[in-house]
Design an enzyme around this catalytic site. Structure first.
Site, mmCIF file in Angstrom:
data_model
loop_
_atom_site.group_PDB
_atom_site.id
_atom_site.type_symbol
_atom_site.label_atom_id
_atom_site.label_comp_id
_atom_site.label_asym_id
_atom_site.label_seq_id
_atom_site.Cartn_x
_atom_site.Cartn_y
_atom_site.Cartn_z
ATOM 1 N N PRO A 10 -7.715 3.676 -3.761
ATOM 2 C CA PRO A 10 -6.338 3.751 -3.311
ATOM 3 C C PRO A 10 -5.985 4.991 -2.513
ATOM 4 O O PRO A 10 -5.547 5.980 -3.068
ATOM 5 C CB PRO A 10 -5.534 3.703 -4.616
ATOM 6 N N GLU A 11 -6.188 4.937 -1.235
ATOM 7 C CA GLU A 11 -5.516 5.881 -0.339
ATOM 8 C C GLU A 11 -4.445 5.055 0.360
ATOM 9 O O GLU A 11 -4.171 3.930 -0.043
ATOM 10 C CB GLU A 11 -6.517 6.510 0.654
#
Length: 270
Positions: free
Chosen positions: A2-3
């Site tokens: 999760p960026e």
DNA sequence: ATATACACCTGATTGC
DNA sequence: TGCAATCAGGTGTATA
């Protein structure tokens, strides 16, 4: 993974199920992730209808018709599962819609978070207060980046990971953008020339956009019971590719600073 | 102000 | 095969 791009595609996947949906059942399955989960979360969300889904940096925002917004962060290992076959130890929040769809926030490492804020005050949410501009938005320009980096002796890599400089980049996309821009990760942030900053801005936009497109191309997978995703990993130029060949023909190296890996090409990144 | 280390957790992979 | 060490996409806090 999760960026920013992963949160963006996650929100898009949630939108397909949640937009306009009534939250028939909201069930936190533990009291905390990285931080305590609001004790009144179930009560405030149950029966509400989702009116908006959006993203700020690496946070997802789910707004309801009761004036509350659920804010989630996926940490290192968080993901939403849609209609999972079974519920396991790492499914920390279950949401069932009025049409019988089931969502689960699954996060083995529990570095993620869940919070509830009043929708008219979400911008005042503590993590957002000193946060920099959205890298895909109009406020992220060579001029604003130059201002944010002015006088900084720290490395450009550390600076780009600082959410106050620009919001939403993480280790992968910083490595990728610096490679694309031909900038060494160790270069002093405040000493990069304006033309090279302009190229960096464009590189950040390009790599994030490409990753979102790649995530978007697998959106149908959100409906799969296991929720597995492919994302962008096949397109990495340097990240996780120590010893492999850079697009320029050089050999990708790995270094560690602050306990985190940096991948770069010494031939084309100066 | 800033830089570094460490903390929080579990799971997958690597090396012996 | 087994087991310990290492590593992983993040970020808040403490310490210098």
């Amino acid at each position: 993974m999760p960026e920013l791009p992963e949160v963006e595609t996650t929100v898009a996947g949630l939108r397909s199920v949640l937009d306009g949906a009534m939250l028939a059942r909201v069930e936190p399955r533990r009291a905390d992730l990285r931080f305590p989960i609001p004790v009144d979360l179930r009560q405030r969300l149950t029966g509400a209808t989702v009116t908006s889904l959006s993203r700020r940096a690496k946070y997802g925002l789910i707004g309801t018709d009761r004036g509350d917004t659920l804010i989630f962060h996926l940490g290192m290992s968080g993901r939403w599962r849609i209609d999972p076959a079974e519920i396991g130890a790492h499914d920390h929040l279950l949401i069932e819609t009025g049409t019988g769809r089931l969502l689960s926030l699954n996060d083995p490492r529990r570095f993620g978070s869940l919070d509830l804020v009043r929708s008219d005050a979400w911008a005042g949410y503590a993590p957002f207060i000193r946060m920099g501009p959205e890298p895909l938005g109009p406020d992220f320009t060579p001029a604003t980046l130059a201002r944010a980096l002015k006088g900084k002796a720290t490395s450009i890599k550390a600076a780009l990971l600082d959410q106050r400089v620009v919001a939403g980049l993480g280790n992968i996309y910083v490595c990728e953008a610096l490679n694309m821009a031909g900038i060494a990760p160790t270069r002093a942030a405040g000493k990069i020339t304006r033309p090279r900053l302009a190229l960096l801005v464009e590189s950040i936009r390009a790599v994030l956009s490409a990753a979102i497109v790649a995530g978007g191309s697998t959106l149908r997978d959100y409906a799969r019971p296991d929720g597995e995703l492919g994302y962008f990993s096949k397109q990495w130029r340097v990240y996780g590719r120590e010893g492999a060949t850079c697009p320029c023909g050089g050999v990708v190296e790995r270094r560690v600073d602050g306990g985190r890996s940096t991948f770069f090409c010494p031939k084309c990144q100066k």
